[in-house]
Design an enzyme around this catalytic site. Sequence first.
Site, short mmCIF file in Angstrom:
data_model
loop_
_atom_site.label_atom_id
_atom_site.label_comp_id
_atom_site.label_asym_id
_atom_site.label_seq_id
_atom_site.Cartn_x
_atom_site.Cartn_y
_atom_site.Cartn_z
CG ASP A 138 -5.09 -12.44 1.86
OD1 ASP A 138 -3.94 -12.23 1.44
OD2 ASP A 138 -5.81 -11.53 2.34
CG ASP A 174 -4.70 -10.36 5.81
OD1 ASP A 174 -3.50 -10.53 5.55
OD2 ASP A 174 -5.55 -10.02 4.96
CD GLU A 175 -0.71 -13.09 3.18
OE1 GLU A 175 -0.67 -13.93 2.25
OE2 GLU A 175 -0.36 -11.91 3.06
P1 TTP Z 1 -3.54 -7.58 2.35
O1 TTP Z 1 -4.05 -8.96 2.56
O2 TTP Z 1 -2.43 -7.36 1.37
O3 TTP Z 1 -4.72 -6.62 1.88
P2 TTP Z 1 -6.24 -6.59 2.36
O4 TTP Z 1 -6.58 -7.71 3.26
O5 TTP Z 1 -6.51 -5.23 2.92
O6 TTP Z 1 -7.03 -6.68 0.99
P3 TTP Z 1 -7.27 -7.97 0.06
O7 TTP Z 1 -8.74 -8.19 0.06
O8 TTP Z 1 -6.77 -7.56 -1.28
O9 TTP Z 1 -6.50 -9.09 0.67
O10 TTP Z 1 -3.05 -6.97 3.71
C1 TTP Z 1 -3.69 -7.25 4.95
C2 TTP Z 1 -3.65 -6.03 5.84
O11 TTP Z 1 -2.33 -5.59 6.04
C3 TTP Z 1 -4.39 -4.84 5.25
O12 TTP Z 1 -5.77 -4.86 5.55
C4 TTP Z 1 -3.68 -3.68 5.86
C5 TTP Z 1 -2.26 -4.18 6.09
N1 TTP Z 1 -1.35 -3.63 5.04
C6 TTP Z 1 -0.58 -2.54 5.34
O13 TTP Z 1 -0.60 -2.03 6.47
N2 TTP Z 1 0.23 -2.01 4.36
C7 TTP Z 1 0.28 -2.53 3.09
O14 TTP Z 1 1.01 -2.02 2.21
C8 TTP Z 1 -0.51 -3.69 2.80
C9 TTP Z 1 -0.49 -4.30 1.44
C10 TTP Z 1 -1.32 -4.19 3.81
MG MG Z 2 -6.01 -9.67 2.79
#
Ligand code: TTP
Ligand code: MG
Length: 365
Positions: free
Chosen positions: A13, A107-108
């Site tokens: 992720d 992203d994951e």
């Molecule tokens: P995530 O992997 O949930 O968050 P992140 O990568 O920003 O942070 P972390 O380091 O905690 O993993 O989500 C990936 C992307 O998806 C995030 O950068 C933006 C998008 N996203 C949204 O558009 N709305 C949301 O509610 C969430 C949770 C994420």
């Molecule tokens: Mg993330």
Amino acid sequence: MIPDYSRKIVHIDMDAFYASVEQRDNPDLKGKPIAVGGGENRGVTTTASYEARKFGVRSAMPGWKAKQLCPNIIFVKPRFDAYKRVSQKIREIFSEYTDLIEPLSLDEAFLDVTCNKKDIQYGMEVAQQIMSRVKEETELTCSAGVSYCKFLAKIASDVKKPNGLTVITPQRAKSFLETLEVKDFFGVGKVTANKMERMGIFTGADIKQYSQLDLAQKFGKIGRHFYYLVRGIDNRPVNPNRVRKSLAVERTLETNLEGIDQILPVLFRIIDTFYERLLKADNFGRTITLKLKSSDFQIITRSITKDFFIRNKEEIRTTAITLLEQNKDTFKSIRLIGLTASNLEKELDELSSYQLSFEWEENND
Ligand code: TTP
Ligand code: MG
């Protein structure tokens, strides 16, 4: 059911994904608190840089609230093409190791590396290599979780964010799960977590006190899964053909709402989240369904299907309002509102025999 300990599953992720891409591409933003999306007056934050998270800024937070928590915050417009390019790049890296890749969003992804293309013995070693390859190729960091099942691998990747690697071995799984707080259980939304806390359930060990039937009765379909998950049993395969049939967001309301005037503001907030989710999945639908549950528990679902994919937020809004207007006489007051997109773009070329093992999101968070 017994756990299958033979597999090596990696969950990757990206860290603060959109925000990190923005900071990478614009040196002025490096080291600064930024929020992608939102804006002071309208819209919600998709994600925030780690500098902004220190102030409590989070995904799905309204812009004004982010500004209130962190007055120096810089709002940045999302650039989905840039995120898609990174997403493609990381998937290429994953495929150097295995073809069993199940992306969950841009992203994951889950990777089954039990048998991997480089004959690496340990899942941890694969995860380390992927983390450095991602850094090398994208100048971005990610976090990784390694375990024998998807559930634990996913939770593990979150343990040492950012740029962290966590391994949960079968030996460690039992104690890890027993002490895990329910709010950190992947798949437990806020509503369920609150309900559990009211019942005195705070950790995995507390969940273990309940029979499968109890859990199903109290928490519905997902309750049955909790029974197994808390025992470290999750034999779902990493499914490279997994494809969504639909994407839904729904909210159980704190107080029942009556009339369009009360419902509209809540519906607009749901549309914001719904639209972000569609963007994140990079998958839009031809059909939009509005779901309402009345205070006497009648469920009303109504759909509109277009002959094109509804990618535009205004169009989603108009469709949802039309559905609400058309059905306003079918209920007196409501306790739940939901929106679903189906007939999605990306199910077209996938195996028709595919079946969802089970959906994690209960869409109530
Ligand atoms: P995530 O992997 O949930 O968050 P992140 O990568 O920003 O942070 P972390 O380091 O905690 O993993 O989500 C990936 C992307 O998806 C995030 O950068 C933006 C998008 N996203 C949204 O558009 N709305 C949301 O509610 C969430 C949770 C994420
Ligand atoms: Mg993330």
